[in-house]
Write a protein that holds these residues in place. Structure first.
Motif, PDB file in Angstrom:
ATOM      1  N   LEU A 109     -20.818  24.444 -22.781  1.00 44.20           N
ATOM      2  CA  LEU A 109     -20.092  24.486 -24.034  1.00 44.20           C
ATOM      3  C   LEU A 109     -20.922  25.287 -25.033  1.00 44.20           C
ATOM      4  O   LEU A 109     -22.112  25.016 -25.224  1.00 44.20           O
ATOM      5  N   LEU A 110     -20.287  26.252 -25.662  1.00 44.29           N
ATOM      6  CA  LEU A 110     -20.963  27.111 -26.626  1.00 44.29           C
ATOM      7  C   LEU A 110     -20.284  26.913 -27.976  1.00 44.29           C
ATOM      8  O   LEU A 110     -19.183  27.416 -28.222  1.00 44.29           O
ATOM      9  N   ALA A 111     -20.927  26.151 -28.856  1.00 42.95           N
ATOM     10  CA  ALA A 111     -20.335  25.827 -30.154  1.00 42.95           C
ATOM     11  C   ALA A 111     -20.870  26.778 -31.217  1.00 42.95           C
ATOM     12  O   ALA A 111     -22.082  26.842 -31.450  1.00 42.95           O
ATOM     13  N   TRP A 116     -17.292  21.327 -34.398  1.00 46.01           N
ATOM     14  CA  TRP A 116     -17.011  20.946 -33.018  1.00 46.01           C
ATOM     15  C   TRP A 116     -18.048  19.955 -32.465  1.00 46.01           C
ATOM     16  O   TRP A 116     -17.841  19.379 -31.387  1.00 46.01           O
ATOM     17  N   LEU A 117     -19.155  19.784 -33.145  1.00 48.34           N
ATOM     18  CA  LEU A 117     -20.307  19.110 -32.547  1.00 48.34           C
ATOM     19  C   LEU A 117     -20.028  17.676 -32.083  1.00 48.34           C
ATOM     20  O   LEU A 117     -20.408  17.322 -30.956  1.00 48.34           O
ATOM     21  N   PRO A 118     -19.402  16.796 -32.872  1.00 53.27           N
ATOM     22  CA  PRO A 118     -19.181  15.423 -32.378  1.00 53.27           C
ATOM     23  C   PRO A 118     -18.395  15.382 -31.072  1.00 53.27           C
ATOM     24  O   PRO A 118     -18.778  14.671 -30.131  1.00 53.27           O
ATOM     25  N   TRP A 119     -17.290  16.146 -30.995  1.00 53.07           N
ATOM     26  CA  TRP A 119     -16.491  16.131 -29.769  1.00 53.07           C
ATOM     27  C   TRP A 119     -17.249  16.771 -28.615  1.00 53.07           C
ATOM     28  O   TRP A 119     -17.267  16.230 -27.497  1.00 53.07           O
ATOM     29  N   ALA A 120     -17.889  17.906 -28.853  1.00 52.39           N
ATOM     30  CA  ALA A 120     -18.591  18.616 -27.785  1.00 52.39           C
ATOM     31  C   ALA A 120     -19.755  17.799 -27.252  1.00 52.39           C
ATOM     32  O   ALA A 120     -20.001  17.761 -26.038  1.00 52.39           O
ATOM     33  N   ALA A 121     -20.476  17.126 -28.137  1.00 50.29           N
ATOM     34  CA  ALA A 121     -21.598  16.297 -27.702  1.00 50.29           C
ATOM     35  C   ALA A 121     -21.113  15.141 -26.837  1.00 50.29           C
ATOM     36  O   ALA A 121     -21.728  14.807 -25.811  1.00 50.29           O
ATOM     37  N   GLU A 126     -20.941  12.827 -21.219  1.00 51.33           N
ATOM     38  CA  GLU A 126     -20.240  12.150 -20.131  1.00 51.33           C
ATOM     39  C   GLU A 126     -20.197  12.975 -18.849  1.00 51.33           C
ATOM     40  O   GLU A 126     -19.642  12.515 -17.838  1.00 51.33           O
ATOM     41  N   ARG A 127     -20.763  14.171 -18.863  1.00 53.57           N
ATOM     42  CA  ARG A 127     -20.717  15.067 -17.696  1.00 53.57           C
ATOM     43  C   ARG A 127     -22.102  15.678 -17.500  1.00 53.57           C
ATOM     44  O   ARG A 127     -22.485  16.622 -18.189  1.00 53.57           O
ATOM     45  N   ALA A 128     -22.816  15.159 -16.541  1.00 54.76           N
ATOM     46  CA  ALA A 128     -24.203  15.575 -16.331  1.00 54.76           C
ATOM     47  C   ALA A 128     -24.317  17.056 -15.995  1.00 54.76           C
ATOM     48  O   ALA A 128     -25.362  17.679 -16.228  1.00 54.76           O
ATOM     49  N   HIS A 129     -23.242  17.646 -15.453  1.00 55.01           N
ATOM     50  CA  HIS A 129     -23.295  19.053 -15.044  1.00 55.01           C
ATOM     51  C   HIS A 129     -23.075  20.009 -16.208  1.00 55.01           C
ATOM     52  O   HIS A 129     -23.211  21.232 -16.055  1.00 55.01           O
ATOM     53  N   CYS A 130     -22.717  19.483 -17.405  1.00 50.55           N
ATOM     54  CA  CYS A 130     -22.327  20.337 -18.525  1.00 50.55           C
ATOM     55  C   CYS A 130     -23.399  20.338 -19.612  1.00 50.55           C
ATOM     56  O   CYS A 130     -23.876  19.279 -20.039  1.00 50.55           O
ATOM     57  N   THR A 131     -23.779  21.514 -20.054  1.00 52.86           N
ATOM     58  CA  THR A 131     -24.763  21.660 -21.123  1.00 52.86           C
ATOM     59  C   THR A 131     -24.063  22.065 -22.422  1.00 52.86           C
ATOM     60  O   THR A 131     -22.978  22.653 -22.409  1.00 52.86           O
ATOM     61  N   LEU A 132     -24.706  21.751 -23.531  1.00 50.43           N
ATOM     62  CA  LEU A 132     -24.163  22.040 -24.853  1.00 50.43           C
ATOM     63  C   LEU A 132     -25.147  22.903 -25.625  1.00 50.43           C
ATOM     64  O   LEU A 132     -26.312  22.535 -25.801  1.00 50.43           O
ATOM     65  N   GLU A 133     -24.669  24.038 -26.065  1.00 58.26           N
ATOM     66  CA  GLU A 133     -25.481  24.961 -26.866  1.00 58.26           C
ATOM     67  C   GLU A 133     -24.842  25.158 -28.234  1.00 58.26           C
ATOM     68  O   GLU A 133     -23.638  25.388 -28.344  1.00 58.26           O
ATOM     69  N   ALA A 134     -25.658  25.043 -29.265  1.00 55.78           N
ATOM     70  CA  ALA A 134     -25.234  25.366 -30.626  1.00 55.78           C
ATOM     71  C   ALA A 134     -25.764  26.756 -30.942  1.00 55.78           C
ATOM     72  O   ALA A 134     -26.978  26.951 -31.051  1.00 55.78           O
ATOM     73  N   LEU A 135     -24.868  27.716 -31.054  1.00 49.41           N
ATOM     74  CA  LEU A 135     -25.266  29.095 -31.313  1.00 49.41           C
ATOM     75  C   LEU A 135     -25.025  29.394 -32.794  1.00 49.41           C
ATOM     76  O   LEU A 135     -23.888  29.421 -33.249  1.00 49.41           O
ATOM     77  N   ARG A 151     -27.693  13.515 -37.420  1.00 49.02           N
ATOM     78  CA  ARG A 151     -27.031  12.685 -36.416  1.00 49.02           C
ATOM     79  C   ARG A 151     -27.544  13.019 -35.020  1.00 49.02           C
ATOM     80  O   ARG A 151     -28.057  14.120 -34.774  1.00 49.02           O
ATOM     81  N   PRO A 152     -27.445  12.073 -34.078  1.00 51.95           N
ATOM     82  CA  PRO A 152     -27.959  12.312 -32.720  1.00 51.95           C
ATOM     83  C   PRO A 152     -27.332  13.513 -32.039  1.00 51.95           C
ATOM     84  O   PRO A 152     -27.982  14.177 -31.234  1.00 51.95           O
ATOM     85  N   GLU A 153     -26.075  13.809 -32.356  1.00 53.51           N
ATOM     86  CA  GLU A 153     -25.408  14.942 -31.712  1.00 53.51           C
ATOM     87  C   GLU A 153     -26.134  16.259 -31.982  1.00 53.51           C
ATOM     88  O   GLU A 153     -26.154  17.157 -31.138  1.00 53.51           O
ATOM     89  N   PHE A 154     -26.718  16.376 -33.161  1.00 49.27           N
ATOM     90  CA  PHE A 154     -27.416  17.618 -33.509  1.00 49.27           C
ATOM     91  C   PHE A 154     -28.613  17.832 -32.593  1.00 49.27           C
ATOM     92  O   PHE A 154     -28.854  18.939 -32.110  1.00 49.27           O
TER      93      PHE A 154
END
Length: 375
Positions: A109-111, A116-121, A126-135, A151-154
């Motif tokens: 996920l490229l935010a 978008w951060l709360p939903w994307a985080a 919930e999906r170990a195979h998926c990474t989250l990047e804040a660009l 917040r923890p999502e950040f």
């Protein structure tokens, strides 16, 4: 651009690009990243935040744009009052998006917008195979990120910035289109003036100074009412009826906005390129861009080797952008350049630094594709 062919030997990697269409500062980079990723064998899909909000949000956004065009101070003040918009998002639509990403096998996920951060985080947790990047398009977090900074999502996201303010240096660049930068000597004596995706700021008041210094001006007006013919001025207008979230929808690659070119009689002729934003073509051919210091403007500056003459910033993030770009020798405050004689030679020196340094700056999409390959 043709769809990527998927075979057993060439699995398609899927990246969800989460942006906002309310202003073009993150939407256009999102589209450009999607197109460039496909040239590296990665399928980038663009999702626009406003497509997941109620229909009445559109009217509120248009009213806000008009208010901020009239009063730049109102924009500065509103940026200090940004709040979490999660309660306004359609839960059913987001659940459908999650199912769509699961079905596509999305692993990254490229935010580009903090909203978008709360939903994307939550999705990535919930999906170990998926990474989250804040660009981050800007050199420091822009207002959409600030409600979540504590917040923890950040902390969950990997944060990357196009501009490393501490160095300072350009940490990444985007390749936009296939054409190389235009040589300075081949550019006409013309400057491009704009106020970002919402056409806000003090750019219109700079036209007189540009003309008085012996340059021509291309200017992106805020509305059709501003398209007054003037010698030495080319009037442009982003289609006021175009909406990223309405015209492209949440599931498509996305389209660049239509750009109108005004004839001498004021009649508009619209263009809409699929390869690059039409305004970028004008950026490539201009001696400089005169604008507030938006991060997307700096991405265009590096891609085109076109310096930026900065006007008043909309907030602290844009102030930081300008300071970094000036320290690198890629731009200057417009007023200072004017007071120093509005010299073309100064613009040529900035162009030369951009041209020299851009070859050493990692191209973001190429690097991301390599990182995905290495997993």
């Amino acid at each position: 651009m043709a769809e990527i062919a998927e075979t057993a030997d060439t699995p398609v990697r899927e990246v969800a690009i989460l942006c906002s269409g309310v202003a073009l500062g993150v939407y256009l980079p999102g589209l450009e990243i999607a197109r460039r990723l496909r040239s590296h064998g990665v399928r980038g899909r663009v999702f626009v935040l406003e497509a997941f909000q109620p229909a009445d949000v559109e009217d509120a956004l248009i009213r806000a744009r008009e208010r901020h065009q009239r009063d730049f101070r109102a924009l500065r003040m509103s940026q200090q009052l940004v709040r979490d918009i999660s309660p306004t998002l359609d839960a059913a639509a987001l659940a459908a998006l999650a199912a769509r990403l699961d079905a596509a096998g999305t692993t990254h996920l490229l935010a580009l917008s903090g909203f978008w951060l709360p939903w994307a985080a939550a999705y990535a947790r919930e999906r170990a195979h998926c990474t989250l990047e804040a660009l981050h398009i800007d050199s420091v977090p822009s207002p959409s990120w600030l409600p979540y900074a504590q917040r923890p999502e950040f902390a969950q996201a990997e944060h990357r910035y196009f501009i490393d303010r501490a160095a300072p240096r350009a940490a990444f660049r985007l390749e936009i289109g296939e054409a190389a930068p235009v040589a300075h000597a081949q550019r006409p004596p013309e400057l491009l003036l704009h106020g970002g995706g919402w056409s806000v700021g003090t750019f219109a008041s700079a036209v007189d100074d540009v003309l008085a210094a012996g340059y021509r001006a291309s200017i992106v007006r805020g509305s059709a009412a501003d398209l007054q013919p003037r010698e030495g001025v080319r009037n442009l207008l982003l289609d006021p009826q175009w909406r990223a979230w309405r015209d492209t929808g949440p599931e498509q690659l996305g389209e660049f906005p239509r750009l109108g070119f005004a004839d001498a009689d004021g009649e508009l002729r619209y263009r809409q390129s699929d390869a690059v934003p039409d305004l970028f073509g004008i950026t490539r051919a201009s001696l400089a861009v005169v604008s507030k210091p938006g991060g997307s403007t700096l991405i265009d500056s590096m891609a085109a080797a076109t310096p930026v003459l900065f006007l008043a910033p909309s907030g602290k993030h844009e102030q930081a952008n300008a300071e970094a770009w000036i320290a690198l020798g890629y731009g200057a405050w417009f007023e200072q350049w004017r007071e120093d004689g509005a010299q073309r030679e100064a613009l040529e020196r900035m162009h030369a630094r951009l041209l020299r340094d851009r070859a050493q700056v990692p191209e973001y999409c190429r690097q991301l594709a390599a990182e995905l390959d290495a997993r």
